[in-house]
Design a protein around this motif. Structure first.
Motif, PDB file in Angstrom:
ATOM      1  N   SER A   1     -53.922 -35.500 -39.368  1.00 30.28           N
ATOM      2  CA  SER A   1     -54.924 -36.198 -40.044  1.00 30.28           C
ATOM      3  C   SER A   1     -54.576 -37.378 -40.957  1.00 30.28           C
ATOM      4  CB  SER A   1     -55.783 -35.181 -40.914  1.00 30.28           C
ATOM      5  OG  SER A   1     -56.230 -33.968 -40.280  1.00 30.28           O
ATOM      6  N   ASN A   2     -55.072 -38.746 -40.408  1.00 30.71           N
ATOM      7  CA  ASN A   2     -54.404 -39.619 -40.904  1.00 30.71           C
ATOM      8  C   ASN A   2     -55.714 -40.767 -41.359  1.00 30.71           C
ATOM      9  OD1 ASN A   2     -53.656 -42.646 -40.874  1.00 30.71           O
ATOM     10  ND2 ASN A   2     -51.432 -41.765 -40.298  1.00 30.71           N
ATOM     11  N   GLN A   3     -55.540 -41.123 -42.745  1.00 34.33           N
ATOM     12  CA  GLN A   3     -56.811 -41.896 -42.864  1.00 34.33           C
ATOM     13  C   GLN A   3     -56.795 -43.297 -41.899  1.00 34.33           C
ATOM     14  OE1 GLN A   3     -56.245 -43.032 -46.944  1.00 34.33           O
ATOM     15  NE2 GLN A   3     -57.254 -41.201 -47.843  1.00 34.33           N
ATOM     16  N   GLY A   4     -55.845 -43.983 -41.601  1.00 33.90           N
ATOM     17  CA  GLY A   4     -55.898 -44.981 -40.673  1.00 33.90           C
ATOM     18  C   GLY A   4     -56.464 -44.818 -39.500  1.00 33.90           C
ATOM     19  N   THR A   5     -55.886 -43.543 -38.554  1.00 39.96           N
ATOM     20  CA  THR A   5     -56.229 -43.421 -37.264  1.00 39.96           C
ATOM     21  C   THR A   5     -57.266 -42.153 -36.969  1.00 39.96           C
ATOM     22  OG1 THR A   5     -54.236 -42.030 -37.052  1.00 39.96           O
ATOM     23  CG2 THR A   5     -54.097 -44.358 -36.515  1.00 39.96           C
ATOM     24  N   GLY A   6     -57.782 -41.519 -38.096  1.00 42.72           N
ATOM     25  CA  GLY A   6     -58.498 -40.443 -37.991  1.00 42.72           C
ATOM     26  C   GLY A   6     -57.814 -39.327 -37.572  1.00 42.72           C
ATOM     27  N   THR A   7     -58.286 -38.246 -36.608  1.00 43.08           N
ATOM     28  CA  THR A   7     -57.584 -37.183 -36.585  1.00 43.08           C
ATOM     29  C   THR A   7     -57.460 -37.051 -34.944  1.00 43.08           C
ATOM     30  OG1 THR A   7     -59.273 -35.766 -38.083  1.00 43.08           O
ATOM     31  CG2 THR A   7     -58.022 -34.619 -36.214  1.00 43.08           C
ATOM     32  N   MET A   8     -56.035 -36.665 -34.685  1.00 34.35           N
ATOM     33  CA  MET A   8     -55.541 -36.412 -33.509  1.00 34.35           C
ATOM     34  C   MET A   8     -54.948 -35.045 -33.211  1.00 34.35           C
ATOM     35  SD  MET A   8     -52.528 -38.335 -31.448  1.00 34.35           S
ATOM     36  CE  MET A   8     -52.342 -39.740 -32.560  1.00 34.35           C
ATOM     37  N   GLU A   9     -55.306 -34.585 -32.220  1.00 33.72           N
ATOM     38  CA  GLU A   9     -54.837 -33.209 -31.841  1.00 33.72           C
ATOM     39  C   GLU A   9     -54.003 -33.153 -30.489  1.00 33.72           C
ATOM     40  OE1 GLU A   9     -57.407 -29.460 -30.047  1.00 33.72           O
ATOM     41  OE2 GLU A   9     -58.049 -30.180 -32.130  1.00 33.72           O
ATOM     42  N   VAL A  10     -53.087 -32.445 -30.507  1.00 34.63           N
ATOM     43  CA  VAL A  10     -52.193 -32.300 -29.078  1.00 34.63           C
ATOM     44  C   VAL A  10     -52.013 -30.805 -29.023  1.00 34.63           C
ATOM     45  CG1 VAL A  10     -49.906 -32.705 -28.113  1.00 34.63           C
ATOM     46  CG2 VAL A  10     -51.041 -34.452 -29.620  1.00 34.63           C
ATOM     47  N   SER A  11     -52.374 -30.503 -27.680  1.00 33.39           N
ATOM     48  CA  SER A  11     -52.272 -28.802 -27.608  1.00 33.39           C
ATOM     49  C   SER A  11     -51.050 -28.765 -26.678  1.00 33.39           C
ATOM     50  CB  SER A  11     -53.469 -28.366 -26.698  1.00 33.39           C
ATOM     51  OG  SER A  11     -54.626 -28.284 -27.787  1.00 33.39           O
ATOM     52  N   PHE A  12     -50.335 -27.795 -26.750  1.00 31.51           N
ATOM     53  CA  PHE A  12     -49.267 -27.528 -25.506  1.00 31.51           C
ATOM     54  C   PHE A  12     -49.506 -26.148 -25.055  1.00 31.51           C
ATOM     55  CE2 PHE A  12     -47.745 -29.638 -29.462  1.00 31.51           C
ATOM     56  CZ  PHE A  12     -47.152 -30.652 -28.862  1.00 31.51           C
ATOM     57  N   LEU A  13     -49.550 -26.169 -23.566  1.00 34.13           N
ATOM     58  CA  LEU A  13     -49.976 -24.895 -22.970  1.00 34.13           C
ATOM     59  C   LEU A  13     -49.033 -24.963 -21.638  1.00 34.13           C
ATOM     60  CD1 LEU A  13     -53.586 -26.640 -22.212  1.00 34.13           C
ATOM     61  CD2 LEU A  13     -52.920 -24.959 -24.058  1.00 34.13           C
ATOM     62  N   ASN A  14     -49.000 -23.584 -21.253  1.00 36.15           N
ATOM     63  CA  ASN A  14     -47.967 -23.125 -20.049  1.00 36.15           C
ATOM     64  C   ASN A  14     -46.440 -23.563 -20.614  1.00 36.15           C
ATOM     65  OD1 ASN A  14     -50.212 -22.288 -18.802  1.00 36.15           O
ATOM     66  ND2 ASN A  14     -50.848 -24.174 -17.926  1.00 36.15           N
ATOM     67  N   TYR A  15     -45.823 -23.221 -21.548  1.00 37.29           N
ATOM     68  CA  TYR A  15     -44.473 -23.416 -21.763  1.00 37.29           C
ATOM     69  C   TYR A  15     -43.676 -22.645 -20.678  1.00 37.29           C
ATOM     70  CZ  TYR A  15     -44.900 -24.807 -26.719  1.00 37.29           C
ATOM     71  OH  TYR A  15     -45.314 -25.693 -27.794  1.00 37.29           O
ATOM     72  N   LYS A  16     -42.511 -23.315 -20.425  1.00 39.95           N
ATOM     73  CA  LYS A  16     -41.542 -22.756 -19.620  1.00 39.95           C
ATOM     74  C   LYS A  16     -40.364 -23.144 -20.238  1.00 39.95           C
ATOM     75  CE  LYS A  16     -43.984 -23.025 -15.087  1.00 39.95           C
ATOM     76  NZ  LYS A  16     -44.302 -23.717 -13.766  1.00 39.95           N
ATOM     77  N   LEU A  17     -39.542 -22.130 -20.512  1.00 36.10           N
ATOM     78  CA  LEU A  17     -38.363 -22.298 -21.362  1.00 36.10           C
ATOM     79  C   LEU A  17     -37.049 -22.117 -20.516  1.00 36.10           C
ATOM     80  CD1 LEU A  17     -39.488 -20.125 -24.451  1.00 36.10           C
ATOM     81  CD2 LEU A  17     -39.924 -22.523 -24.020  1.00 36.10           C
TER      82      LEU A  17
END
Length: 198
Positions: free
Chosen positions: A159-175
């Protein structure tokens, strides 16, 4: 028997929810200490709307590769290549871990928390590590890291006043797949416009 079971459930819930933000961060850092490399599907939303989907590759030593449609970002810890397939243009710059923000696992997991006040909340079975910058000069903003039971990041919300809200989801991890170093170097295809800012 019912009393004993109720007591055990109470103790379990008290112990599991009495974890501190610092201990959750430490568990997250320990998990990433055990990871040599990883791949994960990535989905980015800006102000509630999905804007980009793709794949991310990470290897220790700040090696990073992100493929979002026509855009490919490659970093080897020293240099970053930002390639746009559609425009046939690559911008080369010195690697900046802080500038990579949400997509730099090292920065999110190790460095940024030390610049923030930490608190803990939960949503369903996921714990949320809240990172609030100590200084208003920090332009990344407030970050919420949704942590899975496996101590991986399920989602990061900024959450940033300048850019709004950004969400990054991480799916299907392979380690720990022993990713090749060649995944984290870039050679511009013939006919590409090269802009070198180094």
């Amino acid at each position: 028997m019912k009393i004993l079971l109720s007591f055990l459930l109470f103790i379990y819930s008290t112990v599991s929810f009495s974890q501190s933000a610092e201990s959750v961060l430490k568990s997250l850092q320990n998990k990433f200490d055990s990871i040599t490399d990883l791949t994960t599907d990535v989905a980015q939303k800006s102000n509630g709307k999905t804007s980009l989907t793709g794949k991310m590759y990470f290897k220790k030593g700040n090696n990073l590769r992100i493929e979002f449609g026509n855009q490919v970002i490659v970093a080897d810890g020293k240099t970053t290549w930002n390639y746009n397939k559609k425009d046939k243009k690559v911008i080369i710059s010195d690697y900046d871990e802080a500038g990579s923000g949400m997509l730099s696992i090292n920065y999110l997991v190790y460095q940024y928390p030390s610049e923030c006040e930490l608190s803990l909340s939960s949503e369903g079975s996921k714990q949320i590590l809240n990172l609030k910058p100590k200084s208003k000069k920090n332009n990344l903003g407030e970050v919420k890291l949704y942590i899975t039971k496996e101590n991986l990041i399920d989602k990061a919300v900024i959450s940033n006043q300048g850019t709004g809200t950004m969400e990054v989801s991480f799916l299907n991890y392979k380690l720990n797949q022993n990713l090749s170093d060649s995944k984290f170097s870039f050679t511009a295809p013939e006919g590409t416009t090269v802009v070198d800012l180094r």
